[in-house]
Design a protein around this motif. Structure first.
Motif, PDB file in Angstrom:
ATOM      1  N   ALA A   1       9.590  -4.411  -3.420  1.00 29.52           N
ATOM      2  CA  ALA A   1       8.625  -3.139  -4.159  1.00 29.52           C
ATOM      3  C   ALA A   1       7.626  -3.684  -4.554  1.00 29.52           C
ATOM      4  CB  ALA A   1       9.540  -2.642  -5.343  1.00 29.52           C
ATOM      5  N   ILE A   2       6.325  -2.858  -4.776  1.00 28.42           N
ATOM      6  CA  ILE A   2       5.125  -3.395  -5.153  1.00 28.42           C
ATOM      7  C   ILE A   2       4.895  -2.552  -6.545  1.00 28.42           C
ATOM      8  CG2 ILE A   2       2.828  -3.199  -4.598  1.00 28.42           C
ATOM      9  CD1 ILE A   2       3.234  -3.209  -1.700  1.00 28.42           C
ATOM     10  N   PHE A   3       4.800  -3.217  -7.469  1.00 29.37           N
ATOM     11  CA  PHE A   3       4.309  -2.784  -8.873  1.00 29.37           C
ATOM     12  C   PHE A   3       2.955  -3.301  -9.110  1.00 29.37           C
ATOM     13  CE2 PHE A   3       8.630  -4.501  -8.733  1.00 29.37           C
ATOM     14  CZ  PHE A   3       9.347  -3.594  -9.471  1.00 29.37           C
ATOM     15  N   GLN A   4       2.079  -2.010  -9.867  1.00 33.42           N
ATOM     16  CA  GLN A   4       0.854  -2.288  -9.753  1.00 33.42           C
ATOM     17  C   GLN A   4       0.311  -2.288 -11.068  1.00 33.42           C
ATOM     18  OE1 GLN A   4      -0.392   1.592  -7.441  1.00 33.42           O
ATOM     19  NE2 GLN A   4      -0.660   0.091  -5.643  1.00 33.42           N
ATOM     20  N   SER A   5      -0.661  -2.944 -11.555  1.00 35.79           N
ATOM     21  CA  SER A   5      -1.350  -3.313 -12.791  1.00 35.79           C
ATOM     22  C   SER A   5      -2.361  -1.804 -13.073  1.00 35.79           C
ATOM     23  CB  SER A   5      -2.159  -4.439 -12.843  1.00 35.79           C
ATOM     24  OG  SER A   5      -3.422  -4.122 -12.028  1.00 35.79           O
TER      25      SER A   5
END
Length: 154
Positions: free
Chosen positions: A2-6
């Motif tokens: 998964a990619i978690f974004q700031s």
């Protein structure tokens, strides 16, 4: 994976842009890491504005993200493929700045020690710096990661 974004990557927080070519901007990026992160997950943390190149990473800091008595977590920090904020989950993350950092096992700070950290080029698109889970945590726990980046317009 998964990619978690700031918030900076999502556009919620502004990213400063150098006023003139050669001028260096310093920006602090931070985000919360959820307790359910896993191997190969990427935290899309920082933004490199279009037309800029990274001059230095002052520090990569991390809370204790692996609460196990024998922690196994390691993290890479590098430039991500594609444009910053792209929701495509197949994007990748390099290790140009930090490779195999173990600071997430107890919490700490590390500076780049790889020559590629100081040889990044500019791009015509807004890029992102990501933190990839290179080795899974034995017992993942939530925390915060942060990165202070110096970049210049060219």
């Amino acid at each position: 994976m998964a990619i978690f974004q700031s918030d900076h990557v999502k556009g919620i927080k502004d990213v400063p842009y150098p006023a003139v070519a050669g001028m260096v901007c310093a920006a602090r990026f931070a985000m919360s890491v959820p307790a359910n992160f896993a191997l190969n997950d990427i935290f899309e943390l920082a933004v490199i504005p279009a037309g800029c190149r990274v001059v230095d990473i002052v520090a990569f800091d991390c809370d204790d993200l692996d609460s196990n008595g024998t922690p196994t977590l390691s993290l890479d920090v590098g430039i991500m493929s594609g444009e910053a904020g792209d929701p495509n989950q197949s994007r990748t993350c390099g290790a140009e700045f930090v490779a195999g950092a173990t600071i997430g096992r107890t919490g700490g700070v590390v500076e780049p020690s790889i020559v590629t950290a100081f040889r990044t080029g500019r791009a015509n698109i807004q890029r992102a710096i990501g933190v990839k889970v290179a080795a899974a945590a034995a017992t993942p726990q939530a925390g915060t990661i942060g990165l202070t980046v110096l970049y210049a317009a060219e």
